[in-house]
Design an enzyme around this catalytic site. Structure first.
Site, short mmCIF file in Angstrom:
data_model
loop_
_atom_site.label_atom_id
_atom_site.label_comp_id
_atom_site.label_asym_id
_atom_site.label_seq_id
_atom_site.Cartn_x
_atom_site.Cartn_y
_atom_site.Cartn_z
CB SER A 58 18.17 34.25 46.05
OG SER A 58 17.54 34.25 47.19
CG LEU A 59 18.16 27.97 47.09
CD1 LEU A 59 18.06 27.35 48.46
CD2 LEU A 59 17.04 27.44 46.09
CD GLN B 191 11.57 29.93 46.25
OE1 GLN B 191 12.45 30.40 47.00
NE2 GLN B 191 10.35 29.86 46.58
NE ARG C 99 17.75 31.73 52.01
CZ ARG C 99 17.15 31.76 50.87
NH1 ARG C 99 16.54 31.09 50.02
NH2 ARG C 99 17.57 32.96 50.38
CG HIS D 20 16.24 38.92 48.89
ND1 HIS D 20 17.16 38.32 49.38
CD2 HIS D 20 16.03 37.89 48.04
CE1 HIS D 20 17.63 36.99 49.13
NE2 HIS D 20 16.76 36.65 48.20
CD GLN E 152 20.94 35.27 50.28
OE1 GLN E 152 20.07 34.75 50.99
NE2 GLN E 152 21.83 34.60 49.52
#
Length: 293
Positions: free
Chosen positions: A88-89, A9, A113, A196, A245
């Site tokens: 991440s993503l 992101q 998500r 996170h 995650q």
């Protein structure tokens, strides 16, 4: 050895993926399939929307995923990774590109998500901050000593660049202490919430259900996951790491170091922006980096 990496992101921009849609029949077909799955024309927002449109979490995450994955698919036989990873993503993009997940299932999970994270952000006001030029241990210690508030290290991006995540009062207090400890910068980010961190627990629980119900395959090459930082090929381990995650830190520095230790010499970033190329160069100047958009 070639490592393909996929952004997270923040990499989005208006016009992303448009040239793929217009120049490649497979890309057009996949984008149209995505519009169908999502129930709205995300392509209109990606190609002709505004920055504000693209900043909506329900748009941002699928948009970056689509740009990255469709780009990998259009490479055809040229796409021969020895390993993949995503920030991440971007881990979802890395898993689909490596064949651990189907394109359709990957998109559905990314969309769920995004919605779950949005809901968690609205439930508890929270934020993140970038911390520049302090050792990891110093940042960790300061976060651990913020009492009665949640503050954790969320992204280990490269040596000297961490992102912390937590409640708004906690992040404000941490930023003051980090600057006093010698940070060059401790700057709050324009994000919707504390990604996170433990504050994403409601989203983690929601996403866990969807991940558990999805079929995962053994990937064609190892995928270095944010949580374990290691080469993973076991579908059950991949699922567990993907679930963890959302509330665990993105250990990008350690993942890249492990990829290099395992033989990666050439990193190719697929998707919008060039953030990961910059981080990888700060982690190790010796490796080759390039990007494709």
């Amino acid at each position: 050895m070639k490592a393909y990496v996929f952004p997270g992101q923040g990499a989005q921009f208006v016009g992303m993926g448009k040239h793929l849609y217009e120049s490649d029949p497979l890309a057009k077909e996949m984008f149209e399939k995505a519009n169908e799955i999502l129930g709205f024309r995300i392509t209109d927002l990606m190609f002709e929307g505004t920055d504000e449109d693209l900043r909506q979490t329900k748009v941002t995450q699928p948009a970056i995923f689509l740009h990255s994955v469709i780009l990998a698919k259009t490479l055809g036989e040229q796409f021969q990774p020895d390993m993949t990873a995503g920030h991440s993503l971007g881990e979802f993009s890395a898993l689909v590109a490596a064949g651990a997940l189907s394109f359709e299932d990957g998109l559905v999970l990314v969309s769920k998500r995004a919605m779950a994270m949005q809901k968690a952000c609205e439930a508890t006001p929270s934020t993140m901050a970038a911390v520049i030029a302090l050792p990891d241990k110093t940042v960790e210690d300061i976060c651990a000593n913020i009492h009665d508030e949640i503050v954790v290290c969320a992204n280990y991006n490269c040596p000297g660049q961490l992102v912390i995540s937590g409640s708004i009062p906690g992040i404000d207090e941490a930023c003051e202490k980090l600057l006093a400890a010698g940070a060059k910068r401790a700057l709050k980010l324009k994000v919707g919430g504390a990604f996170h961190s433990p504050l994403m627990e409601p989203a983690r629980a929601e996403l866990a259900e969807a991940i558990e119900a999805t079929a995962f395959n053994k990937p064609a090459c190892p995928v270095y996951q944010n949580v374990s930082t290691k080469a993973e090929t076991c579908p059950d381990t991949i699922k567990s790491n993907l679930i963890a995650q959302l509330t665990a830190p993105v250990r990008w520095t350690q993942s890249v170091q492990n990829m290099i230790a395992d033989g990666a010499t050439h990193f190719i970033e697929l998707g919008p922006g060039a953030v990961l190329q910059g981080l990888i160069k700060k982690i190790n100047k010796e490796v080759t980096t390039e990007g494709m958009q």
